[in-house]
Design a protein around this motif. Structure first.
Motif, PDB file in Angstrom:
ATOM      1  N   THR A 656      57.595  72.293 -30.031  1.00  0.00           N
ATOM      2  CA  THR A 656      56.911  71.783 -28.845  1.00  0.00           C
ATOM      3  C   THR A 656      55.767  70.866 -29.247  1.00  0.00           C
ATOM      4  OG1 THR A 656      57.482  73.719 -27.531  1.00  0.00           O
ATOM      5  CG2 THR A 656      55.598  72.432 -26.794  1.00  0.00           C
ATOM      6  N   TRP A 657      54.984  71.284 -30.245  1.00  0.00           N
ATOM      7  CA  TRP A 657      53.878  70.439 -30.706  1.00  0.00           C
ATOM      8  C   TRP A 657      54.404  69.121 -31.255  1.00  0.00           C
ATOM      9  CZ3 TRP A 657      52.398  68.181 -35.312  1.00  0.00           C
ATOM     10  CH2 TRP A 657      51.108  67.638 -35.340  1.00  0.00           C
ATOM     11  N   CYS A 658      55.439  69.183 -32.066  1.00  0.00           N
ATOM     12  CA  CYS A 658      55.995  67.947 -32.639  1.00  0.00           C
ATOM     13  C   CYS A 658      56.514  67.012 -31.548  1.00  0.00           C
ATOM     14  CB  CYS A 658      57.107  68.280 -33.624  1.00  0.00           C
ATOM     15  SG  CYS A 658      56.551  69.071 -35.148  1.00  0.00           S
ATOM     16  N   GLU A 659      57.175  67.571 -30.544  1.00  0.00           N
ATOM     17  CA  GLU A 659      57.699  66.739 -29.457  1.00  0.00           C
ATOM     18  C   GLU A 659      56.561  66.089 -28.670  1.00  0.00           C
ATOM     19  OE1 GLU A 659      61.291  66.252 -28.050  1.00  0.00           O
ATOM     20  OE2 GLU A 659      61.087  66.193 -30.221  1.00  0.00           O
ATOM     21  N   GLU A 660      55.521  66.887 -28.361  1.00  0.00           N
ATOM     22  CA  GLU A 660      54.404  66.345 -27.593  1.00  0.00           C
ATOM     23  C   GLU A 660      53.661  65.258 -28.371  1.00  0.00           C
ATOM     24  OE1 GLU A 660      51.979  69.689 -26.647  1.00  0.00           O
ATOM     25  OE2 GLU A 660      53.158  70.256 -24.868  1.00  0.00           O
ATOM     26  N   GLU A 661      53.580  65.434 -29.682  1.00  0.00           N
ATOM     27  CA  GLU A 661      52.806  64.494 -30.500  1.00  0.00           C
ATOM     28  C   GLU A 661      53.679  63.448 -31.195  1.00  0.00           C
ATOM     29  OE1 GLU A 661      49.730  64.421 -30.364  1.00  0.00           O
ATOM     30  OE2 GLU A 661      49.046  66.399 -29.740  1.00  0.00           O
ATOM     31  N   ARG A 662      54.960  63.387 -30.851  1.00  0.00           N
ATOM     32  CA  ARG A 662      55.887  62.532 -31.593  1.00  0.00           C
ATOM     33  C   ARG A 662      55.390  61.090 -31.711  1.00  0.00           C
ATOM     34  NH1 ARG A 662      60.128  59.148 -30.221  1.00  0.00           N
ATOM     35  NH2 ARG A 662      59.914  59.633 -28.009  1.00  0.00           N
ATOM     36  N   LEU A 663      55.065  60.473 -30.566  1.00  0.00           N
ATOM     37  CA  LEU A 663      54.632  59.074 -30.608  1.00  0.00           C
ATOM     38  C   LEU A 663      53.316  58.928 -31.354  1.00  0.00           C
ATOM     39  CD1 LEU A 663      55.563  57.947 -26.981  1.00  0.00           C
ATOM     40  CD2 LEU A 663      56.838  57.560 -29.098  1.00  0.00           C
ATOM     41  N   ASN A 664      52.449  59.923 -31.237  1.00  0.00           N
ATOM     42  CA  ASN A 664      51.183  59.873 -31.966  1.00  0.00           C
ATOM     43  C   ASN A 664      51.391  60.000 -33.462  1.00  0.00           C
ATOM     44  OD1 ASN A 664      49.515  59.598 -29.678  1.00  0.00           O
ATOM     45  ND2 ASN A 664      49.567  61.789 -29.315  1.00  0.00           N
ATOM     46  N   LEU A 665      52.358  60.812 -33.861  1.00  0.00           N
ATOM     47  CA  LEU A 665      52.641  60.982 -35.286  1.00  0.00           C
ATOM     48  C   LEU A 665      53.182  59.693 -35.894  1.00  0.00           C
ATOM     49  CD1 LEU A 665      54.211  64.535 -35.038  1.00  0.00           C
ATOM     50  CD2 LEU A 665      52.014  63.969 -36.095  1.00  0.00           C
ATOM     51  N   VAL A 666      54.032  59.006 -35.155  1.00  0.00           N
ATOM     52  CA  VAL A 666      54.523  57.704 -35.622  1.00  0.00           C
ATOM     53  C   VAL A 666      53.366  56.716 -35.703  1.00  0.00           C
ATOM     54  CG1 VAL A 666      56.055  55.773 -35.114  1.00  0.00           C
ATOM     55  CG2 VAL A 666      56.834  58.116 -34.685  1.00  0.00           C
ATOM     56  N   ALA A 667      52.536  56.682 -34.646  1.00  0.00           N
ATOM     57  CA  ALA A 667      51.398  55.756 -34.624  1.00  0.00           C
ATOM     58  C   ALA A 667      50.402  56.094 -35.731  1.00  0.00           C
ATOM     59  CB  ALA A 667      50.720  55.811 -33.259  1.00  0.00           C
ATOM     60  N   ALA A 668      50.196  57.387 -35.992  1.00  0.00           N
ATOM     61  CA  ALA A 668      49.269  57.792 -37.054  1.00  0.00           C
ATOM     62  C   ALA A 668      49.769  57.325 -38.415  1.00  0.00           C
ATOM     63  CB  ALA A 668      49.099  59.306 -37.040  1.00  0.00           C
ATOM     64  N   THR A 669      51.089  57.422 -38.635  1.00  0.00           N
ATOM     65  CA  THR A 669      51.662  56.938 -39.889  1.00  0.00           C
ATOM     66  C   THR A 669      51.447  55.436 -40.028  1.00  0.00           C
ATOM     67  OG1 THR A 669      53.363  58.667 -39.768  1.00  0.00           O
ATOM     68  CG2 THR A 669      53.768  56.813 -41.249  1.00  0.00           C
ATOM     69  N   ARG A 670      51.697  54.711 -38.941  1.00  0.00           N
ATOM     70  CA  ARG A 670      51.526  53.250 -38.981  1.00  0.00           C
ATOM     71  C   ARG A 670      50.062  52.887 -39.264  1.00  0.00           C
ATOM     72  NH1 ARG A 670      54.895  49.656 -37.194  1.00  0.00           N
ATOM     73  NH2 ARG A 670      55.988  51.186 -35.887  1.00  0.00           N
ATOM     74  N   HIS A 671      49.148  53.582 -38.567  1.00  0.00           N
ATOM     75  CA  HIS A 671      47.726  53.279 -38.762  1.00  0.00           C
ATOM     76  C   HIS A 671      47.299  53.584 -40.199  1.00  0.00           C
ATOM     77  CE1 HIS A 671      43.546  52.751 -37.333  1.00  0.00           C
ATOM     78  NE2 HIS A 671      43.273  53.610 -38.298  1.00  0.00           N
ATOM     79  N   ALA A 672      47.746  54.718 -40.724  1.00  0.00           N
ATOM     80  CA  ALA A 672      47.384  55.073 -42.093  1.00  0.00           C
ATOM     81  C   ALA A 672      47.893  54.026 -43.079  1.00  0.00           C
ATOM     82  CB  ALA A 672      47.934  56.452 -42.439  1.00  0.00           C
ATOM     83  N   ALA A 673      49.119  53.562 -42.867  1.00  0.00           N
ATOM     84  CA  ALA A 673      49.683  52.545 -43.758  1.00  0.00           C
ATOM     85  C   ALA A 673      48.879  51.257 -43.689  1.00  0.00           C
ATOM     86  CB  ALA A 673      51.145  52.299 -43.399  1.00  0.00           C
ATOM     87  N   GLU A 674      48.525  50.834 -42.463  1.00  0.00           N
ATOM     88  CA  GLU A 674      47.780  49.584 -42.297  1.00  0.00           C
ATOM     89  C   GLU A 674      46.350  49.698 -42.811  1.00  0.00           C
ATOM     90  OE1 GLU A 674      48.178  48.886 -38.130  1.00  0.00           O
ATOM     91  OE2 GLU A 674      50.215  48.075 -38.295  1.00  0.00           O
ATOM     92  N   ALA A 675      45.781  50.909 -42.759  1.00  0.00           N
ATOM     93  CA  ALA A 675      44.393  51.112 -43.186  1.00  0.00           C
ATOM     94  C   ALA A 675      44.285  51.412 -44.681  1.00  0.00           C
ATOM     95  CB  ALA A 675      43.760  52.246 -42.381  1.00  0.00           C
ATOM     96  N   GLY A 676      45.415  51.443 -45.396  1.00  0.00           N
ATOM     97  CA  GLY A 676      45.374  51.725 -46.825  1.00  0.00           C
ATOM     98  C   GLY A 676      45.206  53.184 -47.179  1.00  0.00           C
TER      99      GLY A 676
END
Length: 941
Positions: A656-676
């Motif tokens: 349930t947590w993973c489903e609710e946060e799915r888009l945030n988890l993808v966005a967090a990965t993208r942000h981390a990659a872009e921020a080094g």
């Protein structure tokens, strides 16, 4: 201890006065007092001390000044270091400016109770606190200058209220000299001139009173080129007529209304109004209730975010129905969120309304309570529409509401106005963003249908970039309308740059007509804690945020975070999409990020983002441990302070947590990659492997792993790259993109050997064996799986060994060696039970069901398949549920129960279609073939 700012800066304790000889020391103390009990940043203090060019030694000098100030006061704990600055603790009653404001408030409360003696006494005490100009000698500093101006304006208003109370007490004679001095010192404040005229008239000096009016008119016309205000003009007429209402304690009387025009105060209707059919229908329904219950006023409470068009809608609807209110319309901008000044005071609004209703100025009472009573009396038996626009709070409008059911009131506000709804039964008319159809209609109205219809795709993109916010749409449309050569595609390209978007959505000739300005006044009205929460939310990388994540982002307790989020929701700066989850409008997100850049120090911004990224990483790791307990993990640093992962006690809670946060988890990965932040960029998607596998989120799986791979390659992290190659290869295998899968499997095997990580090599071989089995390359599959099993045994990884054993059973089943396959599967099942991996248990039970079916042992096959189905459902493994249903259908079909078989296959097909799984085509073909065979049998019969 007493602090004085209403004059030269002073600090005393009993009879002792503290000497502050240093100008900069006094300046630091004054700025801390200006923000008493709230943190003042180092930057703000430095700006006050040195302006825009602080010396390199500024931080050290500032620490020295604070140290000296602490030592001078003798109470170091008074000035606390609260990053990113300092806060001075001031107890209630210690600061004269606070005591003055409190006394003025008490005086006004006494005024509402018509107690002139209490008003006079309280305001006398308040005004006695002043020893000169506020912050004397320190007002060159902008924050202190602004505060001094505010305090002085409050003092002048208090003086006027103090004089008014004195006039009510019959002290007109003794007040004349004071009022002459005030009128001379403040020649443009008409309030003092009016009070002087009244004091003179009551003292029997009518001619002098009229001379004051003539002198005032001369000053205003010569210096400003304007005539005296309505209050003074009406007072002059009353003095000339010797109106008895000017006498002390004369009863309040309203003049007869015969022959008087009905007030019509509505602003002009907007041209090209479109949409809002739902809101208009709701208002029309409320209109039908008006007058049906004489003692109940119908009140419409229209709330919505800045720029959503509440005023436009209210005014447009009021124009449509004004004929239903023959006694007129009243309108006021209450300035709840406005740069035009502070929120309008109810007594001032009532003064204007009563004048509009033709009550003589001299007959208007001085107290709020009396004015409200007279206002309700004037509206009695009249049918009027009252529009109270841009309200700050329920309290602001309570005195402005009619008292009878023949009138209707419409209140607009950015706040929810819950108090108004609870207290009066006001009907909510929420004003939300426009639909896309209404947004396009608005564009056609402003730009022209020809241009909009010529570029339909660009028009839709324009509504998206404006987030269907009416103000933004009108500004963008106007930008296109005045630039006929600008295509809509060109306009959308301009707006796609988030850094410039809010700058572009503004009127060139009026800075108040801008999306940024509309948002600014909502932001400015927030308490400091809510404002900080708002701007930090703009830094959150995902499209929405949960309560726990918001608490981590803002580094505060969950209870406090909820209070701030609810405060933002109340003024429509945030939307609660479901309990505990919040979303910010796209343009508001851009504005919040701008405010964070402007108002939040860079270290604080970076720390907030890192906190929430770490929280996502550690909570995803906790979910992975629940979903696949035996799976090997990558090492993580301990959670930072205030980043404790969410509690996930069960597989259901983890999914349930993973489903609710799915888009945030993808966005967090993208942000981390872009921020080094390479460690987060690869470890976060890798910890989500079990979730991606269980819920078959293939797109997210591949996207996050590609982002992670780019990050680890940029950082030269071969260990992280090897892990991600294995995982992404499995995703490609799952969607039957075998060439890409094998390329990455081979790279992972080679890299695992190169860096001395046998677990990576064994994992890649096990998963590659699955792909080879899918392609019926059984000898290669057996070789890979046997090698993997040997490696897992050597390193003591029972979870890996279980999967290798499971896969060996799969291969044996496919090459018609069912007995051997069952033995491997039983060994795998025992290992999965040891490590408590319910996903592996479900898969192995399913494999055993297949094997027993191949042997014709249908009862055992059905038993294991049903256990597999139950196990898959228990952990939310939708793909496993589909496979189990498919197998059960085959078993029932073998047993001759075709109806049950088809029912099970249709259930499996539904799941495969929902997941976008490639197995859907095969199940669909199986059902089609079965239906065709039944048709042939029926025709033959």
């Amino acid at each position: 201890m007493r602090f004085g700012v209403l004059g030269p800066l002073s600090v005393t304790e009993g009879e002792r006065a503290f000497e502050l000889t240093s100008f900069k020391l006094r300046l630091v103390l004054a700025v801390l007092l200006r923000h008493a009990n709230s943190p003042v940043s180092d930057d703000l203090l430095a700006d006050a001390l040195w302006g825009g060019r602080p010396p390199r030694s500024a931080p050290a000098n500032l620490r020295m000044y604070v140290h000296t100030l602490r030592r001078t006061l003798g109470r170091p704990e008074r000035i606390a270091r609260i990053a990113p600055g300092y806060a001075l603790t001031v107890e209630p009653g210690e600061l004269d400016a606070q005591r003055f404001a409190d006394l003025v408030g008490r005086g006004r409360s006494a005024g509402e109770c018509a107690d002139a003696s209490a008003v006079h006494a309280t305001l006398s005490e308040a005004l006695a606190l002043w020893r000169g100009d506020a912050y004397t000698g320190l007002t060159e500093v902008p924050p202190l200058h602004d505060e001094a101006v505010r305090l002085d304006e409050l003092r002048l208003a208090a003086i006027e209220e103090h004089v008014s109370a004195g006039l009510d007490l019959g002290r007109h004679g003794e007040l004349v000299p004071e009022l002459r001095a005030l009128a001379a010192e403040h020649p443009l404040r008409e309030g003092y001139r009016a009070q002087l005229m009244l004091a003179l008239y009551r003292s029997g000096r009518q001619a002098e009173a009229l001379e004051v009016y003539r002198e005032t008119r001369r000053v205003l016309t010569e210096e400003l080129g304007i005539e005296p205000g309505l209050r003074l003009r009406r007072l002059e007429a009353a003095v000339l007529a010797g109106d008895p209402s000017l006498d002390l304690a004369a009863p309040v009387r309203a003049v007869p209304q015969a022959g008087r025009p009905a007030p019509q105060q509505l602003p002009a209707d907007v041209s090209g109004f479109s949409g809002r059919t739902g809101e208009l229908a709701k208002l029309a329904g409320l209109l039908q209730e008006t007058g049906t219950r004489p003692n109940t006023v119908v009140i419409a409470s229209m709330s919505g975010m800045a720029g959503v068009g509440k005023t436009t809608l209210a005014v447009h609807w009021a124009h449509r129905v004004r004929h239903r209110f023959p006694d007129g319309t009243l309108f006021v901008d209450l300035r709840g969120y406005s740069r035009a000044g502070p929120p309008a005071r109810p007594d001032e609004v009532l003064d204007g309304f009563l004048r509009a209703l033709h009550v003589p100025p001299a007959a208007i009472p001085s107290t709020l309570e009396e004015r409200a009573a007279l206002y309700r009396s004037q509206l009695d038996r009249r049918r009027m529409l009252i529009v109270l626009d841009n309200a700050a709070s329920s309290a602001q409008v309570s005195s402005l509401l009619p008292g009878t059911g023949d009138c209707m009131a419409v209140v607009t506000s950015r706040g929810s106005m819950s108090g108004l709804v609870v207290r009066t039964g006001a009907r909510r008319v929420p004003v939300d963003l426009l639909s896309q159809a209404d947004s396009l209609a608005l564009l056609r109205e402003v730009i022209g249908a020809v241009r909009v219809d010529a570029e339909p795709g660009a028009a839709v993109e324009l509504t998206r970039l404006c987030a269907n916010l009416p103000l933004a749409l009108r500004l963008a449309a106007e930008r296109a309308a005045i630039r006929p050569r600008l295509t809509l595609a060109g306009l959308t390209r301009e707006l796609q740059d988030e850094r410039r978007r809010l700058d572009l959505l503004a009127a060139a000739d009026d800075e108040t007509v801008a999306v940024r300005a509309a948002f600014h006044w909502s932001y400015r009205a927030l308490p400091p804690d809510a404002a900080r929460t708002f701007r930090l939310l703009g830094l959150h990388p995902g499209p929405d945020i949960g309560l726990d994540a918001a608490a981590v982002l803002t580094a505060q307790e969950t209870r406090l975070a909820r209070q701030q989020l609810e405060a933002l929701t109340d003024v429509h700066l945030l939307q609660e999409t479901m309990p505990g989850r919040f979303r910010m409008h796209d343009l508001l997100r851009v504005y919040a990020r701008d405010r964070a850049t402007a108002d939040e120090p860079e270290p604080e911004r970076d720390a907030a983002v890192r906190r929430v990224l770490d929280w996502y990483l550690h909570t995803a790791d906790a979910a992975d441990r629940v979903l696949m307990p035996g799976r090997r993990r990558v090492p993580l640093d301990p959670p930072r302070q205030a980043c404790e992962p969410a509690a996930l006690p069960s597989p259901g809670a983890a999914l349930t947590w993973c489903e609710e946060e799915r888009l945030n988890l993808v966005a967090a990965t993208r942000h981390a990659a872009e921020a080094g932040l390479h460690d987060v960029a690869w470890k976060l998607p890798f910890t989500l492997w079990s979730y991606f596998s269980l819920r078959t989120r293939w797109t997210d799986w591949i996207v996050t792993h590609d982002l992670g791979l780019a990050a680890v390659r940029d950082g030269g992290d071969r260990y992280g790259e090897a892990h991600l190659l294995t995982s992404i290869a499995n995703a490609y295998r799952d969607v039957h993109r075998f060439d890409e899968a094998f390329e990455r499997f081979a790279a992972a095997v080679a890299m695992g050997r190169e860096i001395g990580e046998p677990w990576i090599e064994a994992s890649a071989r096990t998963l590659r064996s699955v792909a080879l089995t899918d392609l019926r390359r059984f000898d290669e599959a057996m070789g890979d799986c046997t090698s993997a099993d040997r490696i897992f045994r050597a390193i003591g990884d029972r979870w890996g060994e279980a999967w290798a054993r499971y896969q060996l059973g799969e291969i044996c089943g496919r090459i018609r060696r069912p007995a051997e396959g069952i033995e491997h599967s039983r060994q795998a099942l025992a290992l999965f039970e040891q490590v408590e991996d319910h996903w592996g248990i479900s898969r192995t039970l399913w494999a055993l069901g297949l094997a027993y079916r191949d042997l014709g042992r249908l009862e055992e096959a059905e038993d294991h398949s049903r256990r597999a189905l139950d196990a898959a459902r228990a952990i939310g493994n939708r793909l496993g549920e589909g496979f189990a249903l498919l197998n059960l259908g085959k078993i029932r079909n073998d047993a001759g129960d075709t109806l049950a078989a088809h029912r099970l296959w249709r259930q499996a097909l539904t799941i495969f279609e929902q997941l976008g799984a490639p197995q859907a085509d095969r199940v669909r073909a199986r059902l089609t073939a079965a239906n065709g065979a039944q048709g042939v049998q029926r025709s033959g019969a």
